[in-house]
Write a protein that holds these residues in place. Structure first.
Motif, PDB file in Angstrom:
ATOM      1  N   MET A 436     145.389  70.401 -15.468  1.00  0.00           N
ATOM      2  CA  MET A 436     145.973  69.096 -15.155  1.00  0.00           C
ATOM      3  C   MET A 436     145.032  68.007 -15.666  1.00  0.00           C
ATOM      4  O   MET A 436     143.842  67.982 -15.311  1.00  0.00           O
ATOM      5  N   LEU A 437     145.558  67.119 -16.481  1.00  0.00           N
ATOM      6  CA  LEU A 437     144.843  65.921 -16.886  1.00  0.00           C
ATOM      7  C   LEU A 437     145.276  64.779 -15.980  1.00  0.00           C
ATOM      8  O   LEU A 437     146.470  64.574 -15.782  1.00  0.00           O
ATOM      9  N   ARG A 438     144.323  64.032 -15.439  1.00  0.00           N
ATOM     10  CA  ARG A 438     144.640  62.937 -14.531  1.00  0.00           C
ATOM     11  C   ARG A 438     144.086  61.636 -15.113  1.00  0.00           C
ATOM     12  O   ARG A 438     142.864  61.451 -15.173  1.00  0.00           O
ATOM     13  N   ALA A 439     144.981  60.750 -15.542  1.00  0.00           N
ATOM     14  CA  ALA A 439     144.592  59.420 -16.002  1.00  0.00           C
ATOM     15  C   ALA A 439     145.096  58.422 -14.973  1.00  0.00           C
ATOM     16  O   ALA A 439     146.302  58.299 -14.759  1.00  0.00           O
ATOM     17  N   THR A 440     144.186  57.712 -14.345  1.00  0.00           N
ATOM     18  CA  THR A 440     144.548  56.849 -13.227  1.00  0.00           C
ATOM     19  C   THR A 440     144.034  55.433 -13.445  1.00  0.00           C
ATOM     20  O   THR A 440     143.136  55.197 -14.261  1.00  0.00           O
ATOM     21  N   ASN A 441     144.581  54.512 -12.670  1.00  0.00           N
ATOM     22  CA  ASN A 441     144.153  53.126 -12.756  1.00  0.00           C
ATOM     23  C   ASN A 441     142.765  52.940 -12.150  1.00  0.00           C
ATOM     24  O   ASN A 441     141.866  52.377 -12.771  1.00  0.00           O
ATOM     25  N   THR A 442     142.583  53.439 -10.915  1.00  0.00           N
ATOM     26  CA  THR A 442     141.310  53.225 -10.214  1.00  0.00           C
ATOM     27  C   THR A 442     140.582  54.520  -9.886  1.00  0.00           C
ATOM     28  O   THR A 442     139.452  54.489  -9.431  1.00  0.00           O
ATOM     29  N   GLY A 443     141.204  55.673 -10.080  1.00  0.00           N
ATOM     30  CA  GLY A 443     140.594  56.959  -9.769  1.00  0.00           C
ATOM     31  C   GLY A 443     141.570  57.814  -8.975  1.00  0.00           C
ATOM     32  O   GLY A 443     142.536  57.300  -8.410  1.00  0.00           O
ATOM     33  N   VAL A 444     141.370  59.130  -8.978  1.00  0.00           N
ATOM     34  CA  VAL A 444     140.303  59.841  -9.652  1.00  0.00           C
ATOM     35  C   VAL A 444     140.819  60.306 -11.010  1.00  0.00           C
ATOM     36  O   VAL A 444     141.767  61.087 -11.078  1.00  0.00           O
ATOM     37  N   THR A 445     140.189  59.795 -12.090  1.00  0.00           N
ATOM     38  CA  THR A 445     140.493  60.236 -13.440  1.00  0.00           C
ATOM     39  C   THR A 445     139.649  61.468 -13.715  1.00  0.00           C
ATOM     40  O   THR A 445     138.420  61.420 -13.599  1.00  0.00           O
ATOM     41  N   ALA A 446     140.309  62.584 -14.068  1.00  0.00           N
ATOM     42  CA  ALA A 446     139.585  63.853 -14.145  1.00  0.00           C
ATOM     43  C   ALA A 446     140.356  64.871 -14.964  1.00  0.00           C
ATOM     44  O   ALA A 446     141.554  64.716 -15.230  1.00  0.00           O
ATOM     45  N   VAL A 447     139.658  65.927 -15.341  1.00  0.00           N
ATOM     46  CA  VAL A 447     140.245  67.118 -15.942  1.00  0.00           C
ATOM     47  C   VAL A 447     140.060  68.257 -14.959  1.00  0.00           C
ATOM     48  O   VAL A 447     138.944  68.526 -14.508  1.00  0.00           O
ATOM     49  N   VAL A 448     141.162  68.918 -14.612  1.00  0.00           N
ATOM     50  CA  VAL A 448     141.124  70.057 -13.686  1.00  0.00           C
ATOM     51  C   VAL A 448     141.601  71.280 -14.448  1.00  0.00           C
ATOM     52  O   VAL A 448     142.684  71.262 -15.046  1.00  0.00           O
TER      53      VAL A 448
END
Length: 509
Positions: A436-448
């Motif tokens: 899962m790629l997570r691109a967010t405005n304030t968090g949490v932006t991450a690669v899982v």
């Protein structure tokens, strides 16, 4: 008044405190044994209670569990939505009490149906009713599965069950293991000892075996995940838009990844508004990605106020140079924030939500095929609904190889909502065994990754781009296979069958 009478009077408050404690584990998942203890104590107190009393105790525990875990809804309604503080607090309390009622009904039924003729039958009955309560909370009236009990087990041995039975199945297993010693405690020290040994053996075996592998590597991607960090009270403000959009454009232009992802409503303007703001903005982005080896997924609302609008993600690549961009429209909308439930327009009018009545997209949306991968977008709240994401796995040849979640939970400020949402995404990767790629405005932006491990993460509430490498995965887990075809019905029927078999056995005995 005797001590026993005082304890009886205070017991609902004590169970509420226990429910509030239970909510902490959804952030501090390393403390997962504490969850078993909290649920076991609830089960122990319910054992000796008559139906109405059991329902009250379950309601107190469940309401505090949801209320203490989602208090950040107050921030969205009051600080950013402009709702008066008393009304915002009342709304959060009403939601918690309503969600807690599912567990209350389940505990009342348990007290009415149990016969106390065996540890395993009573524990199975408890687990089946717990499962029914969680499915009801997660599906009825559009569902609110946030803090479903299985999410707190994302770092626990029971997580090995995720690719088989999903988060609700993990919750049922948790309930069963917690109920065994609670039931046995009222049947003597020997029964308690045997049940504790059994629980320890199951957890030990699960930890030793680890998860089975159902997916295989399908190449790697260099990704650039943009975190714009625009405060929610500035996101739609005219005076802040030029600076925010200029920074976003620069971040997208500078991104080096094969795949570039910008968060939900990274461009917070409908097409006509964007055209009036800067006629060259969108054409320049298309030129940037449609004439390069890179691809992009960008969160943007689409439509207009007259015909309706959607919370969308647009995909750009060399394949879209001579056609319309790939489009994904959000399917599972947030009540009050993204659609207005019947009879509640008065409530939403009290809040300042610029875009708050979206149209729904199709459930089984196609993936964005780019860079040799099948990229499956989901928007914010949607990754709570694994049974809905499973619809994309009905045809293995077209099943996603990477999930891409774009979110904006800046509505909730610097609260536990952020790590809670990250753990929800982690559970989805365990269920489907794809990253899962997570691109967010304030968090949490991450690669899982496919094992639920966070391999790269950007500090929350900072503006920047996370550059990382992710391994795509191809394959279908058992959960993905059966949920794609039957939704949550197999779990629902299993719970009902368990209840029927337990009651039948007890009557024959």
């Amino acid at each position: 008044m005797t001590a026993a009478a005082w304890i009886r009077r205070l017991e609902p408050l004590l169970l509420a405190a226990l429910g509030a404690l239970h909510s902490l584990i959804f952030v501090h998942t390393a403390a997962w044994p504490l969850q078993l203890l909290c649920v076991a104590l609830l089960a122990w107190r319910v054992q000796a209670a008559p139906p109405r009393r059991a329902a009250l105790l379950g309601w107190a525990f469940g309401s505090a569990w949801v209320g203490a875990g989602t208090w950040w809804l107050f921030v969205s309604m009051h600080r950013y939505g402009g709702l008066p503080a008393p009304l915002a607090m009342a709304a959060v309390a009403a939601l918690a009490l309503a969600m807690g009622a599912y567990l209350g009904v389940a505990m009342g039924l348990y007290a009415r149906l149990r016969r106390g003729r065996g540890v395993l039958p009573d524990a199975l009955l408890w687990a089946a009713l717990w499962l029914l309560a969680e499915i009801a909370r997660g599906t009825l009236f559009t569902g609110f599965p946030w803090l479903a009990s299985g999410y707190a087990q994302v770092d626990a041995p029971l997580a090995v069950l995720a690719p088989w039975v999903g988060v609700y199945g993990i919750g049922a297993a948790l309930a069963l293991l917690s109920a065994l010693p609670a039931v046995a405690a009222r049947m003597g020290a020997r029964a308690l000892g045997l049940s504790l040994a059994g629980v320890a053996a199951v957890l030990g075996l699960a930890a030793a075996l680890g998860p089975a592998a159902f997916t295989l590597g399908h190449g790697t991607l260099r990704v650039s995940l943009v975190q714009s960090n625009v405060a929610q009270d500035e996101k739609f403000a005219v005076e802040h838009l030029p600076g925010a959009l200029q920074w976003l454009r620069q971040a997208l232009d500078a991104a080096q990844g094969d795949l570039v992802v910008a968060p939900e409503t990274a461009i917070p303007l409908l097409p006509q508004q964007l055209q009036e703001f800067d006629p060259n903005y969108w054409p320049a982005l298309r030129e940037r990605f449609e004439h390069s080896p890179q691809a992009a997924l960008i969160g943007v609302p689409l439509g207009d106020f007259e015909q309706g609008y959607a919370n969308s993600v647009l995909g750009l690549s060399s394949h879209t140079a001579d056609r319309d961009p790939y489009r994904y429209d959000k399917v599972h909308l947030v009540p009050f924030g993204e659609f207005i439930p019947t009879g509640f327009r008065w409530f939403t009018r009290l809040m300042e939500i610029p875009l708050g009545d979206f149209e729904r997209g199709p459930l089984n949306a196609p993936s964005f095929v780019a860079l040799g991968q099948r990229l499956a977008p989901n928007i914010c709240y949607e990754d709570l609904f694994g049974e809905e994401l499973a619809q994309r796995f009905g045809e293995p040849a077209h099943a996603p190889t990477v999930f891409v979640n774009v979110s904006n939970i800046g509505w909730f400020g610097q609260t536990v909502a952020l790590p809670q949402h990250l753990n929800i995404s982690r559970m989805r990767t365990l269920e489907f065994q794809i990253p899962m790629l997570r691109a967010t405005n304030t968090g949490v932006t991450a690669v899982v990754d496919e094992q639920g491990k966070v391999t790269a993460q950007l500090p929350s509430f900072t503006r920047g781009t996370l550059d990382a490498v992710v391994q795509a995965r191809e394959g279908v887990t058992p959960f993905a296979w059966w949920a794609a075809r039957a939704g949550l019905w197999p779990l629902l029927l299993a719970a009902l069958a368990t209840i029927a078999l337990v009651l039948l056995r007890v009557r024959r005995a």
